[in-house]
Design an enzyme around this catalytic site. Structure first.
Site, PDB file in Angstrom:
ATOM      1  N   SER A   8       0.860  -1.183   0.000  1.00 33.78           N
ATOM      2  CA  SER A   8       0.000   0.000   0.000  1.00 33.78           C
ATOM      3  C   SER A   8       0.892   1.228   0.000  1.00 33.78           C
ATOM      4  CB  SER A   8      -0.898   0.014   1.238  1.00 33.78           C
ATOM      5  OG  SER A   8      -1.594   1.245   1.348  1.00 33.78           O
ATOM      6  N   ASP A  69      -6.862  -5.778   3.065  1.00 36.81           N
ATOM      7  CA  ASP A  69      -8.015  -5.452   2.257  1.00 36.81           C
ATOM      8  C   ASP A  69      -9.141  -5.177   3.233  1.00 36.81           C
ATOM      9  OD1 ASP A  69      -8.924  -5.059  -0.431  1.00 36.81           O
ATOM     10  OD2 ASP A  69     -10.256  -6.769  -0.162  1.00 36.81           O
ATOM     11  N   HIS A 183     -11.374  -1.580  13.048  1.00 30.44           N
ATOM     12  CA  HIS A 183     -11.163  -2.896  12.462  1.00 30.44           C
ATOM     13  C   HIS A 183      -9.685  -3.134  12.147  1.00 30.44           C
ATOM     14  CE1 HIS A 183     -11.843   0.214   9.555  1.00 30.44           C
ATOM     15  NE2 HIS A 183     -11.593  -0.535   8.509  1.00 30.44           N
ATOM     16  N   ARG A 184      -9.004  -2.098  11.638  1.00 30.81           N
ATOM     17  CA  ARG A 184      -7.593  -2.269  11.293  1.00 30.81           C
ATOM     18  C   ARG A 184      -6.736  -2.407  12.545  1.00 30.81           C
ATOM     19  NH1 ARG A 184      -7.377   1.447   7.942  1.00 30.81           N
ATOM     20  NH2 ARG A 184      -7.879   0.091   6.192  1.00 30.81           N
TER      21      ARG A 184
END
EC number: 3.6.1.66
Length: 201
Positions: A8, A69, A183-184
């Protein structure tokens, strides 16, 4: 310190990874600095796309790689926009970018009483392009889709993602708060534990 390529070029993600991986003596390098091209993401699941991106970055650099993702899954929409979160509006000829994505989401939920949704992040770490034992970590952050946007922090669907426990949207949380609950952050914590276990083998 061992170098790892991050599949990324997102500066926010890079900062999060660097802070958490440093105690493990792992140095994170964004793929753009190493000339890695963008990987194809043809799959319908987060784990398959993350694995494809990690293997692609590792193949082009010869280094271990980590990829994520992520996206928003809305229960009333059968999990959409899911892996297509970033391209949601564009895929429906409704514009491009965060504002268009949020507008389409609100439109598609206008007749729905069930607003339950979750942000999902799947992280994959590979030692090599053909690593038969990739490390896979998932983080899930539950909330609801608000009826109107609120907040100025974050990006993507954050202004619409209402967190009942915080009584605010993700965009109304400070970056530090979001990085505690997101969430990450959850997926990164799991991956760090897995890496620690591997390094102690």
């Amino acid at each position: 310190m061992q170098n790892i390529v991050l599949a990324s070029n997102n500066k926010g993600k890079l900062a999060e990874f660097q802070a958490l991986f440093e105690p493990l003596q792992l140095s994170i390098i964004p793929q753009g600095e190493l000339g890695v091209t963008e990987a194809e993401e043809p799959f319908d699941t987060f784990v398959e796309n993350a694995l494809a991106k990690a293997r692609h970055a590792s193949a082009q650099t010869g280094l271990p790689a980590v990829a994520d993702d992520s996206g928003l899954c809305v229960m009333a929409l059968d999990g959409a926009p899911g892996v297509y979160s970033a391209r949601y509006a564009a895929l429906h000829d409704a514009g491009q970018g965060d504002a268009a994505n949020n507008a389409l989401l609100l439109k598609n939920l206008s007749q729905q009483s069930n607003r339950k949704a979750c942000f999902v992040s799947v992280l994959v770490y590979v030692n090599s392009p053909t690593d038969p034992r990739p490390l896979i970590a998932e983080g899930v952050w539950w909330g609801e889709v608000a009826r109107q946007a609120a907040g100025e922090h974050g990006f993507g669907y954050d202004p619409l993602f209402y967190v009942p426990e915080r009584q605010r949207t993700a965009a109304e949380l400070s970056p530090a708060e979001k990085n505690t609950y997101s969430h990450r952050a959850q997926a990164l914590a799991v991956l760090v534990k897995q890496l620690k276990a591997v390094h102690s083998e």
